[in-house]
Write an enzyme that holds these catalytic residues in place. Structure first.
Site, PDB file in Angstrom:
ATOM      1  N   HIS A 204      90.171 -17.424  41.218  1.00 29.72           N
ATOM      2  CA  HIS A 204      90.812 -16.140  41.445  1.00 29.72           C
ATOM      3  C   HIS A 204      91.979 -16.316  42.426  1.00 29.72           C
ATOM      4  CE1 HIS A 204      87.565 -14.266  39.217  1.00 29.72           C
ATOM      5  NE2 HIS A 204      86.710 -14.973  39.936  1.00 29.72           N
ATOM      6  N   HIS A 207      91.607 -18.722  45.423  1.00 34.29           N
ATOM      7  CA  HIS A 207      91.648 -20.149  45.098  1.00 34.29           C
ATOM      8  C   HIS A 207      93.087 -20.612  44.879  1.00 34.29           C
ATOM      9  CE1 HIS A 207      87.630 -18.723  43.666  1.00 34.29           C
ATOM     10  NE2 HIS A 207      87.253 -19.758  44.382  1.00 34.29           N
ATOM     11  N   GLY A 292      84.989 -28.292  50.078  1.00 27.53           N
ATOM     12  CA  GLY A 292      84.694 -26.919  50.443  1.00 27.53           C
ATOM     13  C   GLY A 292      83.550 -26.760  51.419  1.00 27.53           C
ATOM     14  N   ASP A 294      79.980 -25.882  52.216  1.00 26.58           N
ATOM     15  CA  ASP A 294      78.785 -26.062  51.373  1.00 26.58           C
ATOM     16  C   ASP A 294      79.181 -26.609  50.004  1.00 26.58           C
ATOM     17  OD1 ASP A 294      76.067 -26.047  50.757  1.00 26.58           O
ATOM     18  OD2 ASP A 294      76.113 -24.013  49.972  1.00 26.58           O
ATOM     19  N   ALA A 296      79.378 -28.261  46.633  1.00 27.75           N
ATOM     20  CA  ALA A 296      78.361 -28.631  45.631  1.00 27.75           C
ATOM     21  C   ALA A 296      76.950 -28.294  46.099  1.00 27.75           C
ATOM     22  CB  ALA A 296      78.460 -30.113  45.270  1.00 27.75           C
ATOM     23  N   GLU A 435      53.864 -14.501  12.498  1.00 24.85           N
ATOM     24  CA  GLU A 435      53.494 -14.968  11.164  1.00 24.85           C
ATOM     25  C   GLU A 435      54.687 -14.994  10.219  1.00 24.85           C
ATOM     26  OE1 GLU A 435      50.672 -16.429  10.193  1.00 24.85           O
ATOM     27  OE2 GLU A 435      50.284 -16.302  12.343  1.00 24.85           O
ATOM     28  N   VAL A 437      57.807 -15.658  11.068  1.00 24.40           N
ATOM     29  CA  VAL A 437      58.564 -16.867  11.410  1.00 24.40           C
ATOM     30  C   VAL A 437      57.876 -18.100  10.853  1.00 24.40           C
ATOM     31  CG1 VAL A 437      59.336 -18.327  13.317  1.00 24.40           C
ATOM     32  CG2 VAL A 437      59.626 -15.859  13.466  1.00 24.40           C
ATOM     33  N   ARG A 452      52.351 -25.580  17.836  1.00 23.06           N
ATOM     34  CA  ARG A 452      52.619 -24.260  18.413  1.00 23.06           C
ATOM     35  C   ARG A 452      53.883 -24.303  19.288  1.00 23.06           C
ATOM     36  NH1 ARG A 452      48.729 -20.329  18.093  1.00 23.06           N
ATOM     37  NH2 ARG A 452      46.621 -20.924  17.480  1.00 23.06           N
ATOM     38  N   LYS A 520      41.153  -8.293   9.631  1.00 24.62           N
ATOM     39  CA  LYS A 520      41.375  -9.479   8.794  1.00 24.62           C
ATOM     40  C   LYS A 520      40.238 -10.491   8.905  1.00 24.62           C
ATOM     41  CE  LYS A 520      46.433  -9.302   8.830  1.00 24.62           C
ATOM     42  NZ  LYS A 520      47.691 -10.058   9.155  1.00 24.62           N
TER      43      LYS A 520
END
Length: 575
Positions: A204, A207, A292, A294, A296, A435, A437, A452, A520
């Site tokens: 921005h 910078h 800079g 801090d 990284a 089911e 999928v 699974r 079921k």
């Protein structure tokens, strides 16, 4: 004249091996293969083009140990970050990895042979020690420690590589420079002093003012050198960032700045990372490097404290300044003065003068809500790019991820919720029932823990693709295992773009109720042994530890549950 490479010689392996590249490629037909990970691919590219000079391959045990403990290669050369090729025990046994063996390193994107490594040694590192020494703590709140625990395999392979070809990139090709190419560019333009600026975030006005100020103070040009490899999870994607960088380059004085992309996989290692970044920029020809506050840094640790002190990175770079031979330019935090319509370093602003700032958190809030972003903070062209990639919350996609036992009511809730979201309008709604999928995407899978998991990752992949396009996704598998649910969540967060909003809904209907009302008869079949691996019977259902909302159809009606979920979405500004 560009700065001398670290170690005195630019290790451009692509240029060195060009005469034998065809022979090497032919040799790969008879060699075993390692398919690189995304991070290994980034590392290999910078090994081969000289960005990691003086390295000529992945570190063997002696160099690895020396770097981890002393920030030096065994020959005494300063190098702060271990560059390793990790493999599993199964890889070692199936490929036959041993000292002296030659192995093809292949691109994970297209399976192309990129290099051949001649194995020096295979060793099992102490990864806890690596985390503590390199990152400062064995704390999974650090993204690289989490990566070390979850993604890095237990053995490392050391050895020098011979280059066949550089990885092919299809994005922003004109902005991708090797160290040799960037050095030649500086020479062509007679740039003798170059200030490099490292970033993994959008830029921005502050910078721009910072880098212009640094260039003028040091009578230098500016190299904007952003990272476009792996960065911190949750960072703005590199496509959006590069469009921002291209827009902001138009705001520099004519001829002052140049934009080039760096395919680096960041480690967020604070002070060590700053030294590493300085070495890399030195290899790319820069004479000055902005470090800079801090630098990284990954943010907060598990106790809510910063991993590194604000000036630890600058202190470590200064400690090694004589060996680095690149001048550090301390980052000066810039603040806006509305009375004069200019930016100034915070420590140079007289007491009592009004200043204005917008934090990263506040910027994200304004992007999320569509609130205005003032032109004193950023440029219209930059804001336009960010709004295109990060629409307001009510236009973003989201995933409602249901988990619960068979017949818990999750499918009924999901179907009812789909109707309610259709009624709301504004976005498409996709329903991924477990089911359904399985029938359409996973018909070949069984119900083992592994199958699974695989099925759930397919659901996550589809959900991420849909939500990135702005859809509302309702996924309702059984998803009985915590690790698989977490992996699915990570897949969506990493690949879902601005729509990577995931909510876990635990349908906690008791087992006895699910079994008693099972028309079921699947529970009965499982009890008789006719179905194997049935969740709640002979496969343990692991209760979610971090559900966003918990419901129970034995106690609540479906309309009440749907309403509570809609209120959750409303609270997140997604409706």
């Amino acid at each position: 004249m560009a700065n001398s490479p670290h170690g005195g010689v630019l290790k451009d392996l692509i240029a060195r091996d060009v005469r034998i590249a065809n022979e090497l490629e032919e040799e790969t037909q008879s060699l075993p293969n390692i398919i690189l990970t995304e991070r290994q691919l980034c590392d290999l590219e910078l090994i081969m083009n000289g960005g990691f000079s003086p390295l000529e391959g992945f570190m063997n045990e002696a160099n690895y140990t020396s770097v981890v403990d002393n920030l030096r290669l065994v020959n005494g050369t300063l190098f702060s970050m271990p560059i390793t090729l990790d493999v599993s025990k199964a890889d070692i046994e199936s490929i036959g990895i041993m000292p002296g063996s030659r192995i093809t390193l292949r691109d994970p994107r297209d399976d192309e042979a990129l290099a051949i490594i001649t194995v020096d040694d295979v060793y099992k590192p102490d990864q806890v020690r690596e985390a503590i020494r390199v990152f400062g703590a064995d704390d999974p709140a650090h993204p690289s420690v989490a990566y070390l625990r979850k993604n890095v395999k237990e053995f490392y392979v050391g050895g020098k590589v011979q280059a066949i070809r550089a990885p092919i990139h299809f994005d922003y090709v004109a902005l991708r420079y090797t160290p040799a190419e960037l050095r030649a560019h500086f020479t062509k333009l007679a740039w003798r002093r170059v200030v490099a600026f490292q970033t993994r975030n959008p830029m921005h006005r502050a910078h721009r003012e910072l880098t212009v100020r640094a260039a003028r103070q040091h009578r230098a040009n500016v190299l904007i050198h952003p990272v476009v490899g792996l960065t911190k999870p949750g960072d703005v994607d590199h496509y959006t960032r590069v469009r921002v960088y291209e827009a902001i380059m138009q705001k520099y004085p004519n001829g002052m700045g140049h934009l080039a992309l760096l395919p680096l996989a960041m480690r967020m290692a604070g002070p060590r990372e700053a030294v590493w970044h300085a070495i890399i920029r030195k290899n790319f020809g820069a004479t000055h490097f902005i470090v800079g506050r801090d630098h990284a840094g990954p943010g907060k640790n598990s106790l809510g404290k910063d991993f590194y002190g604000p000036y630890d990175a600058q202190d470590l770079v200064m400690k090694y300044r004589d060996e680095l031979q690149i001048e550090m330019v301390p980052f000066q935090q810039m603040t806006y003065l509305p009375s004069t319509d200019e930016y100034q370093p915070v420590d140079e602003v007289p007491k009592g003068v009004q200043t204005l700032d917008i934090s990263g958190t506040e910027l994200r809030r304004r992007l999320r809500t569509g609130a205005p972003i003032p032109d004193w903070f950023s440029y219209d062209a930059v804001v336009k790019v960010l709004r295109e990639s990060y629409p307001p919350r009510h236009k973003q996609g989201f995933v409602l991820f249901f988990t619960g036992l068979h017949n818990s009511g999750k499918d009924q809730i999901a179907k009812a919720l789909q109707v309610s979201l259709y009624e709301q309008g504004g976005r498409s709604v996709s329903l991924l029932l477990g089911e359904t999928v399985r029938q359409e995407l996973s018909a070949e899978l069984g119900y083992s823990r592994e199958d699974r998991h695989k099925n759930l990752q397919r659901i996550a992949f589809v959900a991420a693709e849909l939500t990135r396009a702005g859809a509302a996704v309702i996924a309702a598998p059984i998803a009985p295992h915590e690790a698989s649910r977490e992996a699915a969540r990570e897949t969506i967060l990493q690949n879902g773009g601005a729509g990577a909003n995931v909510f876990l809904i635990h349908v906690a209907t008791p087992l006895d109720y699910c079994e008693r009302t099972d028309r079921k008869g699947l529970f009965a079949k499982a009890r008789r042994g006719e179905i194997v691996g049935f969740s709640g019977v002979d496969d343990l259902y692991e209760v979610p530890s971090k559900a966003d909302i918990t419901v129970d159809v034995s106690r609540q009606g479906v309309p009440e549950i749907v309403h509570s979920i809609l209120l959750l979405l409303e609270a997140q500004s997604l409706l």
